[in-house]
Motif scaffolding. Structure first.
Motif, mmCIF file in Angstrom:
data_model
loop_
_atom_site.group_PDB
_atom_site.id
_atom_site.type_symbol
_atom_site.label_atom_id
_atom_site.label_comp_id
_atom_site.label_asym_id
_atom_site.label_seq_id
_atom_site.Cartn_x
_atom_site.Cartn_y
_atom_site.Cartn_z
ATOM 1 N N VAL B 188 0.827 -1.207 0.000
ATOM 2 C CA VAL B 188 0.000 0.000 0.000
ATOM 3 C C VAL B 188 0.862 1.259 0.000
ATOM 4 O O VAL B 188 1.826 1.365 0.766
ATOM 5 N N PHE B 189 0.496 2.205 -0.867
ATOM 6 C CA PHE B 189 1.123 3.525 -0.898
ATOM 7 C C PHE B 189 0.060 4.576 -0.618
ATOM 8 O O PHE B 189 -1.022 4.540 -1.197
ATOM 9 N N GLY B 190 0.373 5.519 0.275
ATOM 10 C CA GLY B 190 -0.602 6.536 0.638
ATOM 11 C C GLY B 190 -0.361 7.855 -0.060
ATOM 12 O O GLY B 190 0.571 7.996 -0.847
ATOM 13 N N SER B 191 -1.186 8.826 0.242
ATOM 14 C CA SER B 191 -1.030 10.149 -0.341
ATOM 15 C C SER B 191 0.212 10.805 0.252
ATOM 16 O O SER B 191 0.670 10.457 1.341
ATOM 17 N N GLU B 192 0.758 11.780 -0.475
ATOM 18 C CA GLU B 192 2.003 12.382 -0.025
ATOM 19 C C GLU B 192 1.800 13.161 1.279
ATOM 20 O O GLU B 192 2.647 13.144 2.154
ATOM 21 N N GLY B 193 0.656 13.784 1.406
ATOM 22 C CA GLY B 193 0.408 14.519 2.636
ATOM 23 C C GLY B 193 0.040 13.603 3.791
ATOM 24 O O GLY B 193 0.628 13.643 4.860
ATOM 25 N N GLY B 194 -0.936 12.733 3.545
ATOM 26 C CA GLY B 194 -1.538 11.983 4.647
ATOM 27 C C GLY B 194 -0.964 10.604 4.914
ATOM 28 O O GLY B 194 -1.210 10.030 5.969
ATOM 29 N N GLY B 195 -0.216 10.052 3.958
ATOM 30 C CA GLY B 195 0.291 8.689 4.130
ATOM 31 C C GLY B 195 -0.824 7.664 4.032
ATOM 32 O O GLY B 195 -1.947 7.977 3.618
ATOM 33 N N VAL B 196 -0.505 6.443 4.419
ATOM 34 C CA VAL B 196 -1.484 5.351 4.377
ATOM 35 C C VAL B 196 -2.454 5.532 5.545
ATOM 36 O O VAL B 196 -2.049 5.840 6.661
ATOM 37 N N SER B 197 -3.740 5.335 5.287
ATOM 38 C CA SER B 197 -4.741 5.539 6.329
ATOM 39 C C SER B 197 -4.578 4.499 7.431
ATOM 40 O O SER B 197 -4.140 3.376 7.196
ATOM 41 N N ASN B 198 -4.972 4.892 8.645
ATOM 42 C CA ASN B 198 -4.754 4.039 9.814
ATOM 43 C C ASN B 198 -5.397 2.662 9.704
ATOM 44 O O ASN B 198 -4.833 1.673 10.159
ATOM 45 N N GLU B 199 -6.557 2.627 9.093
ATOM 46 C CA GLU B 199 -7.284 1.361 8.947
ATOM 47 C C GLU B 199 -6.374 0.288 8.336
ATOM 48 O O GLU B 199 -6.345 -0.858 8.785
ATOM 49 N N LEU B 200 -5.605 0.680 7.305
ATOM 50 C CA LEU B 200 -4.702 -0.272 6.660
ATOM 51 C C LEU B 200 -3.360 -0.347 7.379
ATOM 52 O O LEU B 200 -2.775 -1.416 7.535
ATOM 53 N N LEU B 201 -2.884 0.798 7.829
ATOM 54 C CA LEU B 201 -1.554 0.868 8.441
ATOM 55 C C LEU B 201 -1.456 -0.047 9.664
ATOM 56 O O LEU B 201 -0.451 -0.727 9.884
ATOM 57 N N LEU B 202 -2.529 -0.073 10.448
ATOM 58 C CA LEU B 202 -2.520 -0.870 11.672
ATOM 59 C C LEU B 202 -2.437 -2.369 11.379
ATOM 60 O O LEU B 202 -1.956 -3.145 12.199
ATOM 61 N N ALA B 203 -2.896 -2.764 10.200
ATOM 62 C CA ALA B 203 -2.873 -4.189 9.844
ATOM 63 C C ALA B 203 -1.651 -4.559 9.010
ATOM 64 O O ALA B 203 -1.479 -5.715 8.621
ATOM 65 N N ALA B 204 -0.800 -3.555 8.733
ATOM 66 C CA ALA B 204 0.283 -3.779 7.763
ATOM 67 C C ALA B 204 1.657 -3.789 8.415
ATOM 68 O O ALA B 204 1.859 -3.243 9.499
ATOM 69 N N THR B 205 2.610 -4.425 7.744
ATOM 70 C CA THR B 205 4.019 -4.284 8.086
ATOM 71 C C THR B 205 4.513 -3.028 7.374
ATOM 72 O O THR B 205 4.425 -2.933 6.143
ATOM 73 N N ALA B 206 4.993 -2.057 8.144
ATOM 74 C CA ALA B 206 5.426 -0.791 7.531
ATOM 75 C C ALA B 206 6.866 -0.921 7.047
ATOM 76 O O ALA B 206 7.730 -1.435 7.761
ATOM 77 N N ILE B 207 7.094 -0.462 5.821
ATOM 78 C CA ILE B 207 8.424 -0.516 5.207
ATOM 79 C C ILE B 207 8.934 0.907 4.988
ATOM 80 O O ILE B 207 8.246 1.732 4.402
ATOM 81 N N ARG B 208 10.123 1.139 5.452
ATOM 82 C CA ARG B 208 10.757 2.444 5.246
ATOM 83 C C ARG B 208 11.855 2.291 4.205
ATOM 84 O O ARG B 208 12.628 1.337 4.238
ATOM 85 N N ILE B 209 11.934 3.253 3.293
ATOM 86 C CA ILE B 209 13.040 3.285 2.334
ATOM 87 C C ILE B 209 14.193 4.031 2.999
ATOM 88 O O ILE B 209 14.026 5.194 3.399
#
Lengths: 237, 237
Positions: B188-209
């Protein structure tokens, strides 16, 4: 202080000049870009707001403010900064991370995006060869998201890159699927239509980004993102 | 066949409709995009040229042709194609390469660029969540460089992604500097301002470049380029 409504006002003319011909001063649009630049130590030569919203700024009427910008994104702050001056020779001699060289990259959005990538992945600077868009135009500055102040950028001739003695690499679909250079090197990206010019290509190691056969090529900013991120990742290990 | 000059001509109206509201048919602009699509097996429903330059096309006068497009890039061929229809469930169940999920990516240029990247790096498809730009708008189609026909794209709710059972990953600056998934997964990729919405973010493994501290974030298309290229590179090994 009164809100300025006239197009004859000197601040209006100065800002318009920076947006049209960013020879002396460049304009950063938007609160975030301006405040990031100030936080990074840049001194604004002039701050202008849409309406009277902060004490350290000159307030324009919304009508006058909106007459300045060609963007549809609503902004309420523009900062004017001295145009940075960098020497291509200094950048090519800085001898640490790769130097990004752009060859006839005409789209200002791509130039600005690649400057932002050069900052993100700690490149020594960006060299613009003949045929590139102006890195200081409002569109490029906007795409750089303020990175135009953080990365040394200069124009040069292809000859200066060839004479620099730096190992030369070029993004080219006919190249080998190898990793990009991690340190002292020049990494050339060409225009989307024409690619890297032969003068440089013949002297360079061509690098291909492995991809499926479903597309023929990538956008130049996408290619730069991939190779510069990879260069930074290798450098760190 | 005569060259058409009238805005009342049915072909003109049909093409204008596809450019304004690409519900039934979508317009590909430019010789390269149209010819690549035809070479890939797509049948154009209508071909229109700027002046009488090819027998299989309807010729418009330059004035009428130029009235159609909002781009400054001179083109002389537009092809109309049936809008592809894909099912989000099918994409999420296709079970091979990662599915790209875009969360409120509003800029049509970014949406189109990411569709081109999804084709380049052989993703299973692109899911557009609430708040994304229309993938079939002229700007997005142009940025996709024709890939809009090569990649399954569909709209869906975040719930459908969560319920798909696919391992979920999200590009997020607060994540771990790990490799992206190479196979069956949703990225999942989010908007540049808001990022990925919490609903998905909480269920996801977050990857940082991994990147330098000189910029705060990357453009969403640049993030996608880096992670999708990496996913493809790992998949191949």
């Amino acid at each position: 202080m009164k809100t300025i409504a006239s197009r004859h006002n000197p601040s209006f003319k100065r800002l318009r000049e920076a947006l049209r011909r960013p020879e002396q001063e460049i304009a950063l649009e938007g609160r975030k870009q301006v405040e990031d630049a100030i936080a990074a130590g840049w001194k604004p030569a002039l701050l202008v707001t849409r309406g009277p919203i902060r004490e350290d700024a000159v307030a324009f009427t919304p009508e006058l403010f909106d007459a300045l910008s060609d963007t549809s994104t609503p902004q309420d702050l523009i900062g004017l900064f001295l145009r940075p001056r960098h020497d291509a020779g200094d950048i090519l001699r800085s001898g640490r991370a790769p130097v990004v060289v752009l060859d006839a990259v005409q789209d200002p959005g791509n130039v600005g995006t690649i400057i932002r990538l050069a900052a993100a992945f700690d490149c020594a600077g960006v060299i613009l060869l003949h045929g590139c868009a102006d890195a200081y135009s409002p569109k490029a500055v906007r795409a750089s998201a303020g990175a135009i102040l953080a990365v040394p950028v200069a124009q040069a001739r292809a000859r200066a890159v060839l004479d620099s003695g730096l190992p030369l690499f070029a993004a080219d679909a006919r190249g080998a699927p190898i990793d990009p250079p991690a340190r002292e090197a020049a990494l050339v990206f060409g225009s989307e239509g024409g690619g890297v010019s032969n003068e440089l290509l013949l002297a360079a190691t061509a690098i291909r980004i492995p991809m499926s056969g479903r597309v023929e090529s990538l956008n130049v900013a996408a290619s730069a993102a991939i190779l510069l991120a990879r260069s930074f990742a290798i450098r760190g290990t």
